[in-house]
Design an enzyme around this catalytic site. Structure first.
Site, short mmCIF file in Angstrom:
data_model
loop_
_atom_site.label_atom_id
_atom_site.label_comp_id
_atom_site.label_asym_id
_atom_site.label_seq_id
_atom_site.Cartn_x
_atom_site.Cartn_y
_atom_site.Cartn_z
N GLY A 103 4.81 -0.15 3.58
CA GLY A 103 5.06 -0.62 4.93
C GLY A 103 5.05 0.48 5.97
O GLY A 103 4.73 0.23 7.14
N ASP A 119 -1.25 -3.69 0.75
CA ASP A 119 -1.28 -4.68 1.83
C ASP A 119 -1.11 -4.00 3.17
O ASP A 119 -1.57 -2.90 3.37
CB ASP A 119 -0.22 -5.76 1.57
CG ASP A 119 1.21 -5.24 1.66
OD1 ASP A 119 1.44 -4.06 1.33
OD2 ASP A 119 2.11 -6.02 2.04
N GLU A 139 1.27 0.11 -4.60
CA GLU A 139 1.70 -1.27 -4.86
C GLU A 139 1.21 -1.83 -6.19
O GLU A 139 1.87 -2.71 -6.77
CB GLU A 139 1.24 -2.19 -3.71
CG GLU A 139 1.97 -1.98 -2.40
CD GLU A 139 1.42 -0.82 -1.57
OE1 GLU A 139 1.95 -0.58 -0.48
OE2 GLU A 139 0.45 -0.17 -2.03
N GLY A 147 8.62 -0.98 2.52
CA GLY A 147 9.47 -2.11 2.86
C GLY A 147 10.71 -2.15 1.98
O GLY A 147 10.85 -1.39 1.02
#
Length: 357
Positions: free
Chosen positions: A119, A150, A142, A71
């Site tokens: 992402g 996530d 992450e 992301g």
């Protein structure tokens, strides 16, 4: 619908033959995904789902470096610094899209060539057909940003064999193509030089082709590899990481003393202690979860707490902004992470809870 594009710019979406093509188009940023790109992907899926001429969707990345580096972390960092709401908006829309991809009614093929992180994993590893290559470098790093895996990463990692998912989730280590298959993030290895030929085949299927028939088409190009170098360490990983507390995992690694254990200890020493504790709890809870959506709801609660945390801002600063690779974590030691610090990551958030249609 003709072969004209639906979307142009940072995301290109168009029909080519019988395929709906979604191309991430920020090659200079290794196709890092913005909020607008997530919205455009959702719009493209609306069109492809409704169009009877589209029998398969294909996700790919522009450029030579990879499908997607994750992301748009810099924008999230800037919003977090001023107590903005980008995290709340972006992660909500992204996670809902992740769940949609998993349930998409037509075959969804992801070309996971080169770098696939964060992402990018959410857009590809929930696909019905996941293609990696000899160039694939897949990771969920992450925890090194004061965050946790996530985009449904806790669902995927908790379903990896043994403690392989615990290892990849806590260390953020990179999977090659075969290890991505072993860990449950991909299905087949196809040599990168054959992707163009496979892509050509995938734009020509007739209406009514089944998902199994798409799989057969893909397997014609596959190497048959299913396990890489990390899979070879399965027994040791299972023995050393099969605990529910970070302190116990660290103690087991310290007792073992092997080169693998020492290398793993060194890697963990660089990560956010709070991030590791939160990640381990999320992974253990995910093991008994019944659906990807259940994990995404839990991840969203934790993500909003991360967004407000000093560790996230410090982790991004050290890795992305200043690039000094010297984050000052708070607290600095695993043993200083208290239950009271962790509890807010798992608390219900009322009207802000993630909801699916």
């Amino acid at each position: 619908m003709t072969d004209a594009s639906i979307v142009e710019g940072d995301l290109i979406a168009r029909r080519e033959g019988s395929a709906g093509i979604i191309r991430l188009n920020r090659p200079k940023a290794i196709n890092a995904v913005t909020l607008e790109m997530f919205h455009d992907i959702d719009k493209a899926l609306d069109v492809f789902e409704a169009d009877p001429e589209v029998v398969v969707v294909l996700l790919e990345g522009a450029g030579e470096r990879g499908l997607c580096a994750g992301g748009d972390i810099r924008s999230l960092w800037e919003s977090s610094k001023v107590k903005g709401d980008l995290g709340k908006i972006l992660w909500r829309d992204e996670y809902i899209l992740n769940a949609r991809i998993r349930k998409f009614p037509k075959p969804y093929v992801a070309f996971m060539d080169g770098i696939v992180m964060g992402g990018g994993v959410g857009l590809s590893a929930h696909a019905s057909h996941r293609v990696v290559t000899e160039k694939t470098k897949l990771a969920m790093p992450e925890v090194g940003l004061g965050f946790f895996p996530d985009v449904g990463g806790t669902w995927l990692l908790s379903r990896s064999p043994g403690e392989i998912g615990t290892y990849f989730g806590l260390t953020g280590q990179t999977m090659n193509g075969p290890d991505a298959i072993h860990a449950g993030f991909a299905d087949v290895v196809v040599p990168s030089e054959k992707l163009a030929a496979l892509r050509e085949v995938l734009t020509r299927p007739a209406r009514g082709i089944t998902s199994d028939e798409i799989r057969t088409l893909i397997e014609i190009f596959a190497t048959g590899e299913t396990a890489g170098p990390v899979a070879a360490e399965q027994a040791k990983i299972d023995a050393l990481l099969g605990y529910d507390r970070m302190e116990d995992i660290v103690a087991a690694l310290q007792r073992d003393g092997s080169d693998f254990a020492q290398a793993t200890l060194k890697t963990l020493s660089e990560k956010s202690p709070r991030g590791m504790v939160v990640t381990l709890k999320l992974l253990r809870l995910a093991r008994t979860s019944r659906s990807l959506e259940e994990c995404l709801v839990r991840e969203y609660r934790a993500a909003l707490e991360v967004f407000a945390s000093d560790d996230f801002r410090e982790g991004v600063r050290a890795a992305v902004i200043d690039k000094d690779r010297s984050p000052k974590w708070s607290p600095p030691r695993i043993e200083d992470v208290t239950p009271a610090m962790v509890a807010p990551y798992f608390a219900e958030i009322g009207a802000d809870e993630l909801k699916f249609d």
